[in-house]
Structures are given as C-alpha cells and as structure tokens.
Design a protein around this motif. Structure first.
Motif, PDB file in Angstrom:
ATOM      1  N   MET A 141       0.835  -1.195   0.000  1.00 16.29           N
ATOM      2  CA  MET A 141       0.000   0.000   0.000  1.00 16.29           C
ATOM      3  C   MET A 141       0.877   1.255   0.000  1.00 16.29           C
ATOM      4  O   MET A 141       1.880   1.313   0.703  1.00 16.29           O
ATOM      5  CB  MET A 141      -0.917   0.012   1.223  1.00 16.29           C
ATOM      6  N   LEU A 142       0.481   2.261  -0.799  1.00 13.26           N
ATOM      7  CA  LEU A 142       1.278   3.470  -0.930  1.00 13.26           C
ATOM      8  C   LEU A 142       1.496   4.160   0.403  1.00 13.26           C
ATOM      9  O   LEU A 142       2.597   4.588   0.736  1.00 13.26           O
ATOM     10  CB  LEU A 142       0.596   4.441  -1.907  1.00 13.26           C
ATOM     11  N   PHE A 143       0.431   4.296   1.197  1.00 22.32           N
ATOM     12  CA  PHE A 143       0.518   5.066   2.426  1.00 22.32           C
ATOM     13  C   PHE A 143       0.709   4.197   3.667  1.00 22.32           C
ATOM     14  O   PHE A 143       0.488   4.651   4.778  1.00 22.32           O
ATOM     15  CB  PHE A 143      -0.739   5.928   2.590  1.00 22.32           C
ATOM     16  N   GLN A 144       1.102   2.964   3.474  1.00 17.66           N
ATOM     17  CA  GLN A 144       1.353   2.096   4.613  1.00 17.66           C
ATOM     18  C   GLN A 144       2.582   2.601   5.368  1.00 17.66           C
ATOM     19  O   GLN A 144       3.655   2.775   4.790  1.00 17.66           O
ATOM     20  CB  GLN A 144       1.593   0.654   4.161  1.00 17.66           C
ATOM     21  N   ARG A 145       2.424   2.868   6.647  1.00 21.38           N
ATOM     22  CA  ARG A 145       3.516   3.424   7.438  1.00 21.38           C
ATOM     23  C   ARG A 145       4.000   2.407   8.469  1.00 21.38           C
ATOM     24  O   ARG A 145       3.947   2.616   9.671  1.00 21.38           O
ATOM     25  CB  ARG A 145       3.085   4.719   8.125  1.00 21.38           C
ATOM     26  N   SER A 146       4.432   1.258   7.968  1.00 24.05           N
ATOM     27  CA  SER A 146       4.979   0.254   8.869  1.00 24.05           C
ATOM     28  C   SER A 146       6.275   0.788   9.478  1.00 24.05           C
ATOM     29  O   SER A 146       6.954   1.632   8.894  1.00 24.05           O
ATOM     30  CB  SER A 146       5.256  -1.047   8.105  1.00 24.05           C
ATOM     31  N   ARG A 147       6.600   0.299  10.641  1.00 25.86           N
ATOM     32  CA  ARG A 147       7.791   0.777  11.342  1.00 25.86           C
ATOM     33  C   ARG A 147       9.037   0.483  10.511  1.00 25.86           C
ATOM     34  O   ARG A 147       9.277  -0.647  10.109  1.00 25.86           O
ATOM     35  CB  ARG A 147       7.888   0.114  12.708  1.00 25.86           C
ATOM     36  N   ALA A 148       9.815   1.519  10.255  1.00 24.55           N
ATOM     37  CA  ALA A 148      11.023   1.353   9.457  1.00 24.55           C
ATOM     38  C   ALA A 148      12.072   0.572  10.236  1.00 24.55           C
ATOM     39  O   ALA A 148      12.172   0.690  11.460  1.00 24.55           O
ATOM     40  CB  ALA A 148      11.558   2.719   9.047  1.00 24.55           C
ATOM     41  N   GLU A 149      12.834  -0.216   9.515  1.00 24.20           N
ATOM     42  CA  GLU A 149      13.915  -0.982  10.136  1.00 24.20           C
ATOM     43  C   GLU A 149      15.232  -0.237   9.940  1.00 24.20           C
ATOM     44  O   GLU A 149      15.573   0.156   8.816  1.00 24.20           O
ATOM     45  CB  GLU A 149      13.999  -2.370   9.499  1.00 24.20           C
ATOM     46  N   TYR A 150      15.974  -0.042  11.021  1.00 19.87           N
ATOM     47  CA  TYR A 150      17.230   0.681  10.945  1.00 19.87           C
ATOM     48  C   TYR A 150      18.378  -0.195  11.425  1.00 19.87           C
ATOM     49  O   TYR A 150      18.211  -1.059  12.287  1.00 19.87           O
ATOM     50  CB  TYR A 150      17.176   1.961  11.782  1.00 19.87           C
ATOM     51  N   THR A 151      19.559   0.058  10.877  1.00 18.90           N
ATOM     52  CA  THR A 151      20.758  -0.646  11.326  1.00 18.90           C
ATOM     53  C   THR A 151      21.196  -0.074  12.677  1.00 18.90           C
ATOM     54  O   THR A 151      20.729   0.993  13.101  1.00 18.90           O
ATOM     55  CB  THR A 151      21.903  -0.469  10.317  1.00 18.90           C
ATOM     56  N   ALA A 152      22.105  -0.777  13.333  1.00 15.11           N
ATOM     57  CA  ALA A 152      22.619  -0.293  14.622  1.00 15.11           C
ATOM     58  C   ALA A 152      23.271   1.080  14.467  1.00 15.11           C
ATOM     59  O   ALA A 152      23.127   1.958  15.321  1.00 15.11           O
ATOM     60  CB  ALA A 152      23.616  -1.308  15.186  1.00 15.11           C
ATOM     61  N   GLU A 153      23.990   1.264  13.370  1.00 16.24           N
ATOM     62  CA  GLU A 153      24.646   2.554  13.124  1.00 16.24           C
ATOM     63  C   GLU A 153      23.614   3.662  12.928  1.00 16.24           C
ATOM     64  O   GLU A 153      23.774   4.776  13.429  1.00 16.24           O
ATOM     65  CB  GLU A 153      25.560   2.461  11.902  1.00 16.24           C
ATOM     66  N   GLN A 154      22.539   3.350  12.187  1.00 12.92           N
ATOM     67  CA  GLN A 154      21.497   4.353  11.954  1.00 12.92           C
ATOM     68  C   GLN A 154      20.767   4.709  13.248  1.00 12.92           C
ATOM     69  O   GLN A 154      20.448   5.876  13.492  1.00 12.92           O
ATOM     70  CB  GLN A 154      20.511   3.842  10.901  1.00 12.92           C
ATOM     71  N   ILE A 155      20.507   3.713  14.095  1.00 15.30           N
ATOM     72  CA  ILE A 155      19.868   3.964  15.390  1.00 15.30           C
ATOM     73  C   ILE A 155      20.749   4.880  16.233  1.00 15.30           C
ATOM     74  O   ILE A 155      20.258   5.810  16.890  1.00 15.30           O
ATOM     75  CB  ILE A 155      19.592   2.638  16.129  1.00 15.30           C
ATOM     76  N   PHE A 156      22.050   4.654  16.170  1.00 17.93           N
ATOM     77  CA  PHE A 156      22.980   5.512  16.897  1.00 17.93           C
ATOM     78  C   PHE A 156      22.908   6.954  16.386  1.00 17.93           C
ATOM     79  O   PHE A 156      22.891   7.909  17.175  1.00 17.93           O
ATOM     80  CB  PHE A 156      24.409   4.983  16.743  1.00 17.93           C
ATOM     81  N   LYS A 157      22.820   7.114  15.068  1.00 19.93           N
ATOM     82  CA  LYS A 157      22.775   8.454  14.481  1.00 19.93           C
ATOM     83  C   LYS A 157      21.452   9.160  14.801  1.00 19.93           C
ATOM     84  O   LYS A 157      21.426  10.380  14.999  1.00 19.93           O
ATOM     85  CB  LYS A 157      23.000   8.366  12.971  1.00 19.93           C
ATOM     86  N   ILE A 158      20.356   8.409  14.870  1.00 18.20           N
ATOM     87  CA  ILE A 158      19.067   8.996  15.269  1.00 18.20           C
ATOM     88  C   ILE A 158      19.176   9.536  16.698  1.00 18.20           C
ATOM     89  O   ILE A 158      18.751  10.659  16.987  1.00 18.20           O
ATOM     90  CB  ILE A 158      17.932   7.961  15.158  1.00 18.20           C
ATOM     91  N   LYS A 159      19.759   8.732  17.584  1.00 18.23           N
ATOM     92  CA  LYS A 159      19.929   9.166  18.983  1.00 18.23           C
ATOM     93  C   LYS A 159      20.860  10.375  19.070  1.00 18.23           C
ATOM     94  O   LYS A 159      20.639  11.294  19.851  1.00 18.23           O
ATOM     95  CB  LYS A 159      20.475   8.005  19.822  1.00 18.23           C
ATOM     96  N   GLN A 160      21.900  10.356  18.257  1.00 16.06           N
ATOM     97  CA  GLN A 160      22.865  11.454  18.238  1.00 16.06           C
ATOM     98  C   GLN A 160      22.190  12.760  17.793  1.00 16.06           C
ATOM     99  O   GLN A 160      22.379  13.811  18.421  1.00 16.06           O
ATOM    100  CB  GLN A 160      24.008  11.087  17.276  1.00 16.06           C
ATOM    101  N   LEU A 161      21.388  12.671  16.722  1.00 16.05           N
ATOM    102  CA  LEU A 161      20.685  13.862  16.231  1.00 16.05           C
ATOM    103  C   LEU A 161      19.652  14.336  17.245  1.00 16.05           C
ATOM    104  O   LEU A 161      19.493  15.545  17.468  1.00 16.05           O
ATOM    105  CB  LEU A 161      20.017  13.558  14.886  1.00 16.05           C
ATOM    106  N   LYS A 162      18.979  13.402  17.872  1.00 13.04           N
ATOM    107  CA  LYS A 162      17.997  13.762  18.899  1.00 13.04           C
ATOM    108  C   LYS A 162      18.648  14.564  20.019  1.00 13.04           C
ATOM    109  O   LYS A 162      18.109  15.572  20.483  1.00 13.04           O
ATOM    110  CB  LYS A 162      17.338  12.496  19.461  1.00 13.04           C
ATOM    111  N   GLN A 163      19.820  14.135  20.444  1.00 14.59           N
ATOM    112  CA  GLN A 163      20.532  14.843  21.515  1.00 14.59           C
ATOM    113  C   GLN A 163      20.911  16.254  21.082  1.00 14.59           C
ATOM    114  O   GLN A 163      20.779  17.206  21.857  1.00 14.59           O
ATOM    115  CB  GLN A 163      21.777  14.047  21.913  1.00 14.59           C
ATOM    116  N   LEU A 164      21.361  16.404  19.846  1.00 11.21           N
ATOM    117  CA  LEU A 164      21.727  17.725  19.338  1.00 11.21           C
ATOM    118  C   LEU A 164      20.524  18.660  19.322  1.00 11.21           C
ATOM    119  O   LEU A 164      20.611  19.822  19.717  1.00 11.21           O
ATOM    120  CB  LEU A 164      22.318  17.607  17.927  1.00 11.21           C
TER     121      LEU A 164
END
Length: 270
Positions: free
Chosen positions: A1-24
C-alpha cells in the motif's frame, strides 16, 4: 500500500545516528521542534545519514520558515478542503514510479475568481502535501517524482510569478529535505515556453538537472522515464489509473494531528 507506514527498520549505526541527532536537537535553545524518529530520519536520509549535516539542515529549514512564515501551512487540514475539491489540481498516484519514487501530479487550474487568495492557498497546500509525503519511509528513502502539468496556465498565473516570488520558490526548494525530487514539466500551447522560462533562471544548478520538459502532445519520453504502469491515463498510462483527489486529501486527514503539530515547530532567534 502506498501510504502504509509500517515501522522502518534501521541498522545499529542508523539507530545511533538517530539518537545522536535527537541529543543535538534537544540541546538546542533555538529549535522548538519534535524529536520523533519520523521527523529526524527525514533529515538524516536527506543528508545521507550525516548527523551534523542533518542538524544543519533542520536549522536551514526553520530559518526559512522564520524568514517566510507565509510559505508554510498555517491552518487545520479541514481548512483546505474547499480548495482541494474546488480545484482538483493536486494528486498522488497509488503506485510508485519505475524507480520506486512516489508520483504526484500538480496541475495549474485557474481558480483566482473562486478563491480570492488562491496563490497563498496553493503555497500552503503544497507545503502540507510535501510534509505528509515526507512522513513515508519510501519517500524518505527514494524521494518523489512530480509531474507539473502547466497546460492550464493562464495570464492570471503569470502575473503572480514575479522575480521576488520565484526567488522564494528557489529558497524553499533548497531546504526541502527530499533525497531526490525529479520534476517533469508538461506544457503546450502559446504559453508552452513562457512558464518554464520564468522558473528556470531562479533554480539552482543541481535542481535544474532534475527538471525535464515534455510537449503535452507527445508524452512518450515521459512514459519512458516515469514508467507506464504508474502514470494516469491522461498522460499515457493504463485506463484504470484515474486522478482522484480523495487519495491525497484522505492521507492528509488521517495524519491531521501530526501535520498540524508540525505547523507549530519553529526556530527562535536568541
């Protein structure tokens, strides 16, 4: 489905970068924005997961909003219902293009008499559409393809396209966090070259390279570049592919709370 917003899967490195950006973002005294994954990852995808560049991109976007507050949506989704259904000029197709990009159609429809502040309404509609699409993982990853059908362009439109207006268009193009935006301009008639001639001088070099023009009488190149299966029938696609305002408007309505929350995000000048 075009608008299906299933939870995206991220690598360990990407999860780290999300947390890093959140802190900034949380440490910033200027940025008054959210820190949910959907918000942060649209800027991380845009900058190829460079945390510092993503942080700078957030600042750039909200610098633009601070400088040009009328160039973003400022009302509840329901406020835009009349202009969506009164013009039928903004669409999203149910199938992605051949490169996996979501396909949107923008048409020029002259409704200046019907809506006194029509151009402002279009600016805010487009902001809503872009924000809503950037919520989707596939858009964050692959970007979008836009067909700008200028065949309905009238002199009423041309009167609006001043150098000052086009300069702001270019400024906003420079801060929208799409990994890719491929634009196909469809035009014909006596205004065939006028509109693109007005737009192009104000576009930066990188964006110009992603703009392609097509004569409305011959759309074979458009079909080759975008793909037959996703195109609306009127642009040479299958007969079952019809333009439906409901698809776009329902997507906006279903995500109204989040989209309206985004309208309050800002950058405070200290």
């Amino acid at each position: 489905m075009l608008f299906q917003r299933s939870r995206a899967e991220y690598t360990a490195e990407q999860i780290f970068k999300i947390k890093q950006l959140k802190q900034l973002v949380e440490k910033s005294e200027e940025l008054q924005v959210g820190t949910d994954d959907v918000f942060l990852t649209k800027f991380l995808h845009y900058t190829h997961w460079d945390t510092i560049k993503a942080y700078q991109a957030i600042h750039a976007y909200y610098d633009f909003k601070h400088k040009h507050p009328s160039w973003v949506a400022r009302h509840p989704i329901e406020y835009y219902r009349k202009i969506f259904y009164g013009t039928h000029c903004r669409f999203v197709m149910p199938h992605a293009d051949k490169n996996g990009r979501v396909l949107v159609i923008f048409k020029t429809v002259d409704a200046f008499q019907q809506f006194p502040d029509y151009l402002q309404g279009l600016i805010e509609m487009d902001d809503l559409i872009f924000e809503s699409l950037l919520m989707l993982p596939r858009v964050q990853e692959n970007g979008i393809t836009v067909i700008c059908d200028l065949q309905g362009t009238t002199r009423n439109f041309l009167r609006q396209f001043s150098p000052a207006f086009m300069k702001v268009v270019n400024e906003k193009n420079a801060v929208l966090p799409f990994t890719q935006r491929i634009v196909h301009i469809v035009q014909r008639g006596f205004l065939m070259h006028v509109t693109s001639t007005l737009f192009m001088p104000f576009m930066n070099k990188e964006f110009k390279e992603r703009i392609f023009t097509h004569d409305g009488k011959n759309l074979s190149k458009l079909r080759d570049m975008v793909g037959y299966d996703c195109l609306p029938e009127e642009y040479g696609g299958p007969a079952c592919n019809v333009l439906d305002t409901n698809l776009m408007y329902n997507h906006l309505s279903q995500n109204a709370n989040y989209l309206e929350e985004l309208q309050h995000y800002e950058k405070k000048k200290l």
